[in-house]
Design a protein around this motif. Structure first.
Motif, PDB file in Angstrom:
ATOM      1  N   SER A  18      23.120  58.728  -0.911  1.00  0.00           N
ATOM      2  CA  SER A  18      22.856  58.637  -2.342  1.00  0.00           C
ATOM      3  C   SER A  18      24.042  58.077  -3.109  1.00  0.00           C
ATOM      4  CB  SER A  18      22.511  60.030  -2.899  1.00  0.00           C
ATOM      5  OG  SER A  18      23.594  60.927  -2.685  1.00  0.00           O
ATOM      6  N   GLU A  19      25.237  58.165  -2.522  1.00  0.00           N
ATOM      7  CA  GLU A  19      26.431  57.668  -3.188  1.00  0.00           C
ATOM      8  C   GLU A  19      26.976  56.412  -2.503  1.00  0.00           C
ATOM      9  OE1 GLU A  19      29.272  60.765  -3.300  1.00  0.00           O
ATOM     10  OE2 GLU A  19      28.011  62.160  -4.415  1.00  0.00           O
ATOM     11  N   SER A  20      26.212  55.844  -1.576  1.00  0.00           N
ATOM     12  CA  SER A  20      26.738  54.741  -0.780  1.00  0.00           C
ATOM     13  C   SER A  20      27.076  53.522  -1.625  1.00  0.00           C
ATOM     14  CB  SER A  20      25.758  54.357   0.324  1.00  0.00           C
ATOM     15  OG  SER A  20      24.521  53.978  -0.231  1.00  0.00           O
ATOM     16  N   GLU A  21      26.236  53.209  -2.642  1.00  0.00           N
ATOM     17  CA  GLU A  21      26.492  52.024  -3.462  1.00  0.00           C
ATOM     18  C   GLU A  21      27.752  52.203  -4.299  1.00  0.00           C
ATOM     19  OE1 GLU A  21      24.368  49.177  -6.827  1.00  0.00           O
ATOM     20  OE2 GLU A  21      23.178  50.637  -5.715  1.00  0.00           O
ATOM     21  N   SER A  22      27.889  53.359  -4.932  1.00  0.00           N
ATOM     22  CA  SER A  22      29.096  53.593  -5.736  1.00  0.00           C
ATOM     23  C   SER A  22      30.326  53.674  -4.844  1.00  0.00           C
ATOM     24  CB  SER A  22      28.945  54.872  -6.561  1.00  0.00           C
ATOM     25  OG  SER A  22      28.751  55.995  -5.729  1.00  0.00           O
ATOM     26  N   SER A  23      30.183  54.214  -3.637  1.00  0.00           N
ATOM     27  CA  SER A  23      31.307  54.273  -2.696  1.00  0.00           C
ATOM     28  C   SER A  23      31.721  52.873  -2.269  1.00  0.00           C
ATOM     29  CB  SER A  23      30.921  55.099  -1.464  1.00  0.00           C
ATOM     30  OG  SER A  23      30.641  56.430  -1.805  1.00  0.00           O
ATOM     31  N   PHE A  24      30.735  52.000  -2.080  1.00  0.00           N
ATOM     32  CA  PHE A  24      31.024  50.617  -1.707  1.00  0.00           C
ATOM     33  C   PHE A  24      31.846  49.938  -2.794  1.00  0.00           C
ATOM     34  CE2 PHE A  24      29.845  46.079  -1.369  1.00  0.00           C
ATOM     35  CZ  PHE A  24      30.186  45.848  -0.051  1.00  0.00           C
ATOM     36  N   LEU A  25      31.473  50.171  -4.046  1.00  0.00           N
ATOM     37  CA  LEU A  25      32.191  49.567  -5.165  1.00  0.00           C
ATOM     38  C   LEU A  25      33.629  50.070  -5.263  1.00  0.00           C
ATOM     39  CD1 LEU A  25      29.383  49.740  -7.888  1.00  0.00           C
ATOM     40  CD2 LEU A  25      30.209  47.685  -6.742  1.00  0.00           C
ATOM     41  N   ARG A  26      33.871  51.287  -4.780  1.00  0.00           N
ATOM     42  CA  ARG A  26      35.210  51.875  -4.864  1.00  0.00           C
ATOM     43  C   ARG A  26      36.006  51.742  -3.578  1.00  0.00           C
ATOM     44  NH1 ARG A  26      32.120  56.288  -6.716  1.00  0.00           N
ATOM     45  NH2 ARG A  26      32.691  57.407  -4.810  1.00  0.00           N
ATOM     46  N   SER A  27      35.467  51.096  -2.582  1.00  0.00           N
ATOM     47  CA  SER A  27      36.096  51.080  -1.267  1.00  0.00           C
ATOM     48  C   SER A  27      37.501  50.475  -1.294  1.00  0.00           C
ATOM     49  CB  SER A  27      35.235  50.284  -0.281  1.00  0.00           C
ATOM     50  OG  SER A  27      35.915  50.142   0.959  1.00  0.00           O
ATOM     51  N   ARG A  28      38.388  51.080  -0.529  1.00  0.00           N
ATOM     52  CA  ARG A  28      39.774  50.596  -0.415  1.00  0.00           C
ATOM     53  C   ARG A  28      39.830  49.213   0.206  1.00  0.00           C
ATOM     54  NH1 ARG A  28      44.169  51.734   3.384  1.00  0.00           N
ATOM     55  NH2 ARG A  28      42.690  52.847   4.715  1.00  0.00           N
ATOM     56  N   TRP A  29      38.798  48.840   0.943  1.00  0.00           N
ATOM     57  CA  TRP A  29      38.792  47.516   1.593  1.00  0.00           C
ATOM     58  C   TRP A  29      38.945  46.396   0.573  1.00  0.00           C
ATOM     59  CZ3 TRP A  29      35.499  43.191   1.659  1.00  0.00           C
ATOM     60  CH2 TRP A  29      35.729  42.299   2.718  1.00  0.00           C
ATOM     61  N   PHE A  30      38.419  46.595  -0.631  1.00  0.00           N
ATOM     62  CA  PHE A  30      38.467  45.555  -1.655  1.00  0.00           C
ATOM     63  C   PHE A  30      39.813  45.478  -2.366  1.00  0.00           C
ATOM     64  CE2 PHE A  30      33.851  46.229  -1.340  1.00  0.00           C
ATOM     65  CZ  PHE A  30      33.428  44.913  -1.200  1.00  0.00           C
ATOM     66  N   THR A  31      40.730  46.372  -2.054  1.00  0.00           N
ATOM     67  CA  THR A  31      42.027  46.366  -2.724  1.00  0.00           C
ATOM     68  C   THR A  31      43.093  45.611  -1.926  1.00  0.00           C
ATOM     69  OG1 THR A  31      42.811  48.438  -1.696  1.00  0.00           O
ATOM     70  CG2 THR A  31      41.471  48.626  -3.702  1.00  0.00           C
ATOM     71  N   ARG A  32      42.745  45.114  -0.744  1.00  0.00           N
ATOM     72  CA  ARG A  32      43.739  44.476   0.128  1.00  0.00           C
ATOM     73  C   ARG A  32      43.924  42.999  -0.224  1.00  0.00           C
ATOM     74  NH1 ARG A  32      41.908  43.875   5.468  1.00  0.00           N
ATOM     75  NH2 ARG A  32      40.305  42.774   4.324  1.00  0.00           N
ATOM     76  N   GLY A  33      45.124  42.488   0.019  1.00  0.00           N
ATOM     77  CA  GLY A  33      45.372  41.065  -0.195  1.00  0.00           C
ATOM     78  C   GLY A  33      44.589  40.178   0.757  1.00  0.00           C
ATOM     79  N   TRP A  34      44.299  40.682   1.976  1.00  0.00           N
ATOM     80  CA  TRP A  34      43.609  39.887   2.988  1.00  0.00           C
ATOM     81  C   TRP A  34      42.106  39.792   2.745  1.00  0.00           C
ATOM     82  CZ3 TRP A  34      46.443  36.986   6.066  1.00  0.00           C
ATOM     83  CH2 TRP A  34      47.755  37.378   6.359  1.00  0.00           C
ATOM     84  N   THR A  35      41.579  40.590   1.829  1.00  0.00           N
ATOM     85  CA  THR A  35      40.133  40.622   1.631  1.00  0.00           C
ATOM     86  C   THR A  35      39.576  39.271   1.227  1.00  0.00           C
ATOM     87  OG1 THR A  35      40.080  42.982   1.096  1.00  0.00           O
ATOM     88  CG2 THR A  35      38.283  41.646   0.228  1.00  0.00           C
ATOM     89  N   LEU A  36      40.296  38.532   0.394  1.00  0.00           N
ATOM     90  CA  LEU A  36      39.800  37.241  -0.095  1.00  0.00           C
ATOM     91  C   LEU A  36      39.448  36.301   1.041  1.00  0.00           C
ATOM     92  CD1 LEU A  36      39.201  35.169  -2.293  1.00  0.00           C
ATOM     93  CD2 LEU A  36      41.630  34.573  -2.288  1.00  0.00           C
ATOM     94  N   GLN A  37      40.410  36.026   1.934  1.00  0.00           N
ATOM     95  CA  GLN A  37      40.124  35.065   2.992  1.00  0.00           C
ATOM     96  C   GLN A  37      39.126  35.610   4.013  1.00  0.00           C
ATOM     97  OE1 GLN A  37      43.676  33.894   5.048  1.00  0.00           O
ATOM     98  NE2 GLN A  37      43.757  35.729   6.308  1.00  0.00           N
ATOM     99  N   GLU A  38      39.085  36.924   4.181  1.00  0.00           N
ATOM    100  CA  GLU A  38      38.136  37.495   5.133  1.00  0.00           C
ATOM    101  C   GLU A  38      36.709  37.507   4.582  1.00  0.00           C
ATOM    102  OE1 GLU A  38      39.832  41.225   6.442  1.00  0.00           O
ATOM    103  OE2 GLU A  38      41.731  40.235   6.945  1.00  0.00           O
TER     104      GLU A  38
END
Length: 227
Positions: free
Chosen positions: A102-122
């Motif tokens: 039930s919280e998966s979408e909001s968790s996705f939006l808050r995920s630490r994965w999106f805070t990394r510098g490497w996320t853009l190229q990946e």
């Protein structure tokens, strides 16, 4: 150095664990480290690659000899190509569990994965990207999740889906780079972008006049696959 004609392989995109919990190259060589937290994502990548009939997989945390500065430098500079040439890229979201769906979408939006510098190229480099929770459940691919990804990152769907930049997109960044380049709409957008790169190189040789170096690096990274 990246091989000229590599076989099809899977690649993992992930957030790093604490140093003592990441599986390293020496752990793989000595066949130890299965007790570490990071072993779970390595095992996941191998299993998921097998599901897609991929014989090889690559995880940067345990397939780089970090004691060698030369190897580390080479791999870092080749990282974009590792992701670009992969058969499948699996994004392992360690801070999402499908047990709380039930919280998966909001968790996705808050995920630490999106805070990394490497996320853009990946996000931009691979052709095929699939997202998975910490317990290995499929969350969707880049196309299915394009709207929340755009909301989080600000990267346009056009760039995310691998569509070449239009001429207007190229022209819109001329002021950021301090470049004067007359528009020629009779040429394809790719030619316009190549002209922009040439002008940026000329400007760099004259001196550090570019006001936003980071923006330059990000823009080139987003568009380099069309060169």
């Amino acid at each position: 150095m990246f091989p000229v004609n590599p076989p099809l392989y899977a690649i993992l995109s992930h957030t790093w664990e604490a140093d003592d919990q990441e599986v390293r190259l020496k752990d793989i060589e000595d066949r130890v480290g299965t007790h570490k937290t990071g072993y779970k994502k390595v095992e996941f990548c191998a299993r998921q690659g097998q599901n897609h009939h991929l014989e090889y997989f690559w995880v940067n945390s345990c397939y780089i000899d970090q004691s060698s500065s030369a190897e580390l430098s080479t791999v870092i500079n080749s990282m974009y190509h590792w992701y670009q040439n992969s058969g499948k890229c699996y994004v392992y979201i360690a801070d999402i569990s499908t047990s709380s769906s039930s919280e998966s979408e909001s968790s996705f939006l808050r995920s630490r994965w999106f805070t990394r510098g490497w996320t853009l190229q990946e996000l931009v480099a691979p052709t095929s990207i699939e997202f998975f929770s910490e317990d290995g459940m499929y969350l969707g691919d880049k196309t299915q999740l394009k709207d929340p990804i755009q909301e989080i990152t600000g990267i346009s769907n056009q760039i995310l889906q691998g569509h070449p930049p239009t001429q207007d997109i190229v022209h819109s960044v001329l002021g950021i780079f301090g470049i004067h380049m007359p528009p020629i709409y009779s040429k394809r957008a790719i030619h316009t972008f190549q002209r922009l790169r040439q002008e940026i190189k000329k400007s760099n040789r004259k001196g550090p006049t570019m006001p936003k170096r980071v923006t330059y690096n990000v823009t080139i990274l987003c568009c380099r696959k069309w060169i």
